[in-house]
Design a protein around this motif. Sequence first.
Motif, PDB file in Angstrom:
ATOM      1  N   TYR A 138       0.850  -1.195   0.000  1.00 15.68           N
ATOM      2  CA  TYR A 138       0.000   0.000   0.000  1.00 15.68           C
ATOM      3  C   TYR A 138       0.877   1.233   0.000  1.00 15.68           C
ATOM      4  N   GLU A 139       0.266   2.411  -0.193  1.00 17.12           N
ATOM      5  CA  GLU A 139       1.045   3.644  -0.290  1.00 17.12           C
ATOM      6  C   GLU A 139       1.903   3.890   0.951  1.00 17.12           C
ATOM      7  N   ARG A 140       1.384   3.539   2.125  1.00 10.60           N
ATOM      8  CA  ARG A 140       2.117   3.731   3.379  1.00 10.60           C
ATOM      9  C   ARG A 140       1.924   2.528   4.281  1.00 10.60           C
ATOM     10  N   ASP A 141       2.901   2.323   5.124  1.00  4.79           N
ATOM     11  CA  ASP A 141       2.782   1.381   6.228  1.00  4.79           C
ATOM     12  C   ASP A 141       3.133   2.133   7.496  1.00  4.79           C
ATOM     13  N   VAL A 142       2.263   2.028   8.491  1.00  7.26           N
ATOM     14  CA  VAL A 142       2.592   2.526   9.820  1.00  7.26           C
ATOM     15  C   VAL A 142       3.044   1.305  10.603  1.00  7.26           C
ATOM     16  N   PHE A 143       4.197   1.393  11.243  1.00  7.49           N
ATOM     17  CA  PHE A 143       4.724   0.299  12.046  1.00  7.49           C
ATOM     18  C   PHE A 143       4.719   0.724  13.506  1.00  7.49           C
ATOM     19  N   LEU A 144       4.105  -0.072  14.341  1.00  7.73           N
ATOM     20  CA  LEU A 144       4.095   0.164  15.781  1.00  7.73           C
ATOM     21  C   LEU A 144       5.049  -0.843  16.402  1.00  7.73           C
ATOM     22  N   ASP A 145       6.116  -0.357  17.015  1.00  6.74           N
ATOM     23  CA  ASP A 145       7.063  -1.233  17.692  1.00  6.74           C
ATOM     24  C   ASP A 145       6.559  -1.454  19.109  1.00  6.74           C
ATOM     25  N   VAL A 146       6.406  -2.722  19.475  1.00  5.82           N
ATOM     26  CA  VAL A 146       5.795  -3.094  20.749  1.00  5.82           C
ATOM     27  C   VAL A 146       6.772  -3.935  21.554  1.00  5.82           C
ATOM     28  N   ALA A 147       6.914  -3.615  22.840  1.00  2.90           N
ATOM     29  CA  ALA A 147       7.733  -4.399  23.766  1.00  2.90           C
ATOM     30  C   ALA A 147       6.857  -4.789  24.951  1.00  2.90           C
ATOM     31  N   ARG A 148       6.653  -6.090  25.112  1.00  3.04           N
ATOM     32  CA  ARG A 148       5.830  -6.628  26.205  1.00  3.04           C
ATOM     33  C   ARG A 148       4.474  -5.928  26.307  1.00  3.04           C
ATOM     34  N   GLY A 149       3.850  -5.705  25.138  1.00  5.53           N
ATOM     35  CA  GLY A 149       2.518  -5.130  25.089  1.00  5.53           C
ATOM     36  C   GLY A 149       2.449  -3.621  25.104  1.00  5.53           C
ATOM     37  N   VAL A 150       3.599  -2.950  25.186  1.00  4.51           N
ATOM     38  CA  VAL A 150       3.634  -1.482  25.254  1.00  4.51           C
ATOM     39  C   VAL A 150       4.236  -0.939  23.954  1.00  4.51           C
ATOM     40  N   VAL A 151       3.528   0.010  23.327  1.00  2.33           N
ATOM     41  CA  VAL A 151       4.039   0.642  22.109  1.00  2.33           C
ATOM     42  C   VAL A 151       5.207   1.550  22.499  1.00  2.33           C
ATOM     43  N   VAL A 152       6.390   1.245  21.969  1.00  4.62           N
ATOM     44  CA  VAL A 152       7.602   1.995  22.311  1.00  4.62           C
ATOM     45  C   VAL A 152       8.111   2.846  21.158  1.00  4.62           C
ATOM     46  N   GLY A 153       7.492   2.717  19.995  1.00  9.37           N
ATOM     47  CA  GLY A 153       7.914   3.513  18.846  1.00  9.37           C
ATOM     48  C   GLY A 153       6.936   3.374  17.702  1.00  9.37           C
ATOM     49  N   THR A 154       6.919   4.389  16.848  1.00 10.06           N
ATOM     50  CA  THR A 154       6.066   4.391  15.662  1.00 10.06           C
ATOM     51  C   THR A 154       6.888   4.878  14.487  1.00 10.06           C
ATOM     52  N   ARG A 155       6.779   4.169  13.374  1.00  7.63           N
ATOM     53  CA  ARG A 155       7.495   4.545  12.152  1.00  7.63           C
ATOM     54  C   ARG A 155       6.511   4.524  10.990  1.00  7.63           C
ATOM     55  N   VAL A 156       6.763   5.352   9.993  1.00  7.45           N
ATOM     56  CA  VAL A 156       5.959   5.352   8.773  1.00  7.45           C
ATOM     57  C   VAL A 156       6.897   5.097   7.599  1.00  7.45           C
ATOM     58  N   ARG A 157       6.507   4.157   6.738  1.00  9.96           N
ATOM     59  CA  ARG A 157       7.268   3.903   5.510  1.00  9.96           C
ATOM     60  C   ARG A 157       6.378   4.271   4.328  1.00  9.96           C
ATOM     61  N   ARG A 158       6.891   5.103   3.465  1.00 12.36           N
ATOM     62  CA  ARG A 158       6.165   5.483   2.250  1.00 12.36           C
ATOM     63  C   ARG A 158       6.628   4.564   1.131  1.00 12.36           C
ATOM     64  N   ASN A 159       5.663   3.895   0.511  1.00 16.93           N
ATOM     65  CA  ASN A 159       5.980   2.892  -0.500  1.00 16.93           C
ATOM     66  C   ASN A 159       5.760   3.371  -1.926  1.00 16.93           C
ATOM     67  N   GLY A 160       5.211   4.568  -2.103  1.00 16.60           N
ATOM     68  CA  GLY A 160       4.943   5.086  -3.442  1.00 16.60           C
ATOM     69  C   GLY A 160       3.539   5.646  -3.514  1.00 16.60           C
ATOM     70  N   VAL A 161       3.166   6.042  -4.722  1.00 17.54           N
ATOM     71  CA  VAL A 161       1.846   6.615  -4.958  1.00 17.54           C
ATOM     72  C   VAL A 161       1.164   5.783  -6.037  1.00 17.54           C
ATOM     73  N   ALA A 162      -0.094   5.465  -5.807  1.00 18.91           N
ATOM     74  CA  ALA A 162      -0.849   4.668  -6.778  1.00 18.91           C
ATOM     75  C   ALA A 162      -0.959   5.422  -8.095  1.00 18.91           C
ATOM     76  N   GLU A 163      -0.753   4.719  -9.204  1.00 15.33           N
ATOM     77  CA  GLU A 163      -0.842   5.335 -10.525  1.00 15.33           C
ATOM     78  C   GLU A 163      -2.284   5.600 -10.919  1.00 15.33           C
ATOM     79  N   SER A 164      -3.209   4.806 -10.389  1.00 13.01           N
ATOM     80  CA  SER A 164      -4.615   4.932 -10.751  1.00 13.01           C
ATOM     81  C   SER A 164      -5.434   5.432  -9.567  1.00 13.01           C
ATOM     82  N   SER A 165      -6.291   6.404  -9.839  1.00 17.59           N
ATOM     83  CA  SER A 165      -7.182   6.880  -8.771  1.00 17.59           C
ATOM     84  C   SER A 165      -8.231   5.827  -8.442  1.00 17.59           C
ATOM     85  N   ALA A 166      -8.371   4.818  -9.299  1.00 16.79           N
ATOM     86  CA  ALA A 166      -9.340   3.751  -9.064  1.00 16.79           C
ATOM     87  C   ALA A 166      -8.752   2.599  -8.241  1.00 16.79           C
ATOM     88  N   ALA A 167      -7.484   2.709  -7.849  1.00 16.76           N
ATOM     89  CA  ALA A 167      -6.857   1.645  -7.052  1.00 16.76           C
ATOM     90  C   ALA A 167      -7.621   1.480  -5.735  1.00 16.76           C
TER      91      ALA A 167
END
Length: 179
Positions: A127-156
């Motif tokens: 997908y265009e983006r992935d949000v990654f939640l880093d979790v340690a023993r059930g606690v969110v310790v970090g958040t990262r966003v990876r941009r994978n590109g932009v869809a060529e079609s508005s109908a995607a």
Amino acid sequence: RRRKGAVAKREESMTAQIAERLNYKGEVVAMCTNPLDDYFAMGGSRPRFEFNCTALWRGYVGSWEIVDDRLYLMGLNGTLEDGTNASLATVFPDFPDRVFAHWYSGTIRLPQGKQLEYVHMGYGSTYERDVFLDVARGVVVGTRVRRNGVAESSAAPEGYEVAAMTVFPRTGKGDRGAG
């Protein structure tokens, strides 16, 4: 009849899978990670789920939420081999309303935006983006966003569809319901 077990292996090598649900920042989003599998791998008692859909090899869909950076399992939807409905109390009888996911350490993937590439396997679509939640023993310790590109079609297609899994209980012997 399908052989039971080896669920993680099947997920990696078969049909695209129905995502878990996560209430994140007030919105229900698709969660392309299965934290409950880690609980079962660590020795937690795994019910005998019925595997009646190639898009759901694990046999259940979990509903999760993050509150104050803590990951909770709020519900479980599936059918057991004996035809009864599975719930959170099936796995955690002492915690029928919610369970803090203290057993889980890893990364939770939340795909967002339009689909760039469909992969008919596990959670392999891009997908265009992935949000990654880093979790340690059930606690969110970090958040990262990876941009994978932009869809060529508005109908995607937009976002990883959060499938509404419906449980169809058996009404009699031999009647396996729909799925």
